[in-house]
Design a protein around this motif. Structure first.
Motif, PDB file in Angstrom:
ATOM      1  N   ARG A 243       0.826  -1.210   0.000  1.00 46.78           N
ATOM      2  CA  ARG A 243       0.000   0.000   0.000  1.00 46.78           C
ATOM      3  C   ARG A 243       0.861   1.261   0.000  1.00 46.78           C
ATOM      4  N   ALA A 244       1.966   1.247   0.739  1.00 46.54           N
ATOM      5  CA  ALA A 244       2.855   2.411   0.811  1.00 46.54           C
ATOM      6  C   ALA A 244       3.441   2.764  -0.555  1.00 46.54           C
ATOM      7  N   HIS A 245       3.527   1.781  -1.442  1.00 45.88           N
ATOM      8  CA  HIS A 245       4.062   1.997  -2.791  1.00 45.88           C
ATOM      9  C   HIS A 245       2.958   2.043  -3.846  1.00 45.88           C
ATOM     10  N   ASP A 246       1.721   2.174  -3.404  1.00 53.13           N
ATOM     11  CA  ASP A 246       0.568   2.196  -4.309  1.00 53.13           C
ATOM     12  C   ASP A 246       0.522   0.974  -5.223  1.00 53.13           C
ATOM     13  N   ALA A 247       0.993  -0.154  -4.710  1.00 54.08           N
ATOM     14  CA  ALA A 247       0.916  -1.423  -5.437  1.00 54.08           C
ATOM     15  C   ALA A 247      -0.344  -2.146  -4.975  1.00 54.08           C
ATOM     16  N   PRO A 248      -1.038  -2.819  -5.892  1.00 54.07           N
ATOM     17  CA  PRO A 248      -2.314  -3.449  -5.543  1.00 54.07           C
ATOM     18  C   PRO A 248      -2.203  -4.522  -4.458  1.00 54.07           C
TER      19      PRO A 248
ATOM     20  N   ALA B 229      -8.708  -5.713   6.736  1.00 52.46           N
ATOM     21  CA  ALA B 229      -9.881  -5.132   6.079  1.00 52.46           C
ATOM     22  C   ALA B 229      -9.922  -3.614   6.224  1.00 52.46           C
ATOM     23  N   GLY B 230     -10.772  -3.002   5.402  1.00 50.90           N
ATOM     24  CA  GLY B 230     -11.083  -1.594   5.569  1.00 50.90           C
ATOM     25  C   GLY B 230     -10.215  -0.615   4.813  1.00 50.90           C
ATOM     26  N   HIS B 231      -9.404  -1.089   3.877  1.00 55.31           N
ATOM     27  CA  HIS B 231      -8.580  -0.178   3.083  1.00 55.31           C
ATOM     28  C   HIS B 231      -9.250   0.010   1.722  1.00 55.31           C
ATOM     29  N   PRO B 232      -9.709   1.220   1.432  1.00 54.78           N
ATOM     30  CA  PRO B 232     -10.524   1.446   0.234  1.00 54.78           C
ATOM     31  C   PRO B 232      -9.838   1.091  -1.081  1.00 54.78           C
ATOM     32  N   GLY B 233      -8.527   1.148  -1.157  1.00 53.65           N
ATOM     33  CA  GLY B 233      -7.834   0.831  -2.399  1.00 53.65           C
ATOM     34  C   GLY B 233      -7.657  -0.649  -2.648  1.00 53.65           C
ATOM     35  N   ASP B 234      -7.893  -1.480  -1.633  1.00 56.36           N
ATOM     36  CA  ASP B 234      -7.711  -2.924  -1.793  1.00 56.36           C
ATOM     37  C   ASP B 234      -8.805  -3.521  -2.669  1.00 56.36           C
ATOM     38  N   ILE B 235      -8.481  -4.623  -3.276  1.00 53.57           N
ATOM     39  CA  ILE B 235      -9.422  -5.378  -4.109  1.00 53.57           C
ATOM     40  C   ILE B 235      -9.820  -6.609  -3.312  1.00 53.57           C
ATOM     41  N   THR B 236     -11.115  -6.888  -3.223  1.00 54.06           N
ATOM     42  CA  THR B 236     -11.580  -8.107  -2.561  1.00 54.06           C
ATOM     43  C   THR B 236     -12.161  -9.035  -3.610  1.00 54.06           C
TER      44      THR B 236
END
Length: 194
Positions: A46-51, A92-99
């Motif tokens: 996440r810190a590197h804006d990687a999925p 959980a709870g990170h808006p940028g993550d893909i579920t």
């Protein structure tokens, strides 16, 4: 094969780190150890804006979407408790993550995982989660078959069976990709994307 490289377009895929599964896979690492390492990986990506892809397994309450076929292993007779298939709070709870929700062992068949990855130009995945010999190995095999470079963070996974875990790590994973520790993956991620 030891870790050599991470592509600039790499995604983290975490398998079945959900309420009803994390505690069931306890060898050679506890569920808590696997979770802590999965969280460290997710934070680094996440810190590197990687999925970051969080995969969970779920079934309809009536079992209608369970995988058909005869097996010698018994299927659970009881209905799982409410919330068993929710991703653990720590991830959980990170808006940028893909579920991604799967109904099978592996995260590719019958899901939109490949579509999510291809739309983002992903060429490599780093895998973590539980169980090593089931969900993680099935997903690693399919990722390899789909043409992704595969990296496996072997200290961020566990299994119910020590021999099954060892077989996956020592015999199967080296044929599918590169293996390493969470710390090695994070160091390589920093080097590649930092």
């Amino acid at each position: 094969m030891a870790l050599t490289a991470l592509d600039e377009r790499t995604a983290l895929v975490i398998i079945d780190m959900q309420n009803g599964v994390v505690g069931a896979a306890t060898t050679p690492h506890t569920g808590g150890e696997v979770l802590a390492r999965a969280v460290a990986l997710a934070e680094a990506f996440r810190a590197h804006d990687a999925p970051v892809v969080l995969v969970r397994v779920s079934l309809a309450a009536d079992g209608a979407d369970a995988v058909p076929g005869r097996t010698e292993a018994s299927r659970p007779a009881a209905t799982p408790p409410p919330g068993w298939d929710a991703i653990v709070d720590e991830l959980a709870g990170h808006p940028g993550d893909i579920t991604v929700t799967k109904r099978n062992w592996g995260a590719f068949h019958g899901t939109d995982l490949d579509l999510h990855l291809r739309r983002r130009g992903i060429t490599q995945i780093v895998l973590a989660g539980v169980a090593t010999s089931i969900g993680v190995e099935s997903t690693a095999r399919a990722a390899h078959e789909h043409g992704y470079h595969v990296t496996l963070a072997v200290d961020a996974m566990a299994d119910r069976d020590a021999d099954a875990h060892r077989n996956s790590v020592e015999r199967i994973f080296p044929r599918l990709g590169e293996t390493g520790s969470t710390a090695e993956v994070i160091a390589l991620l920093e080097k590649t994307l930092g």
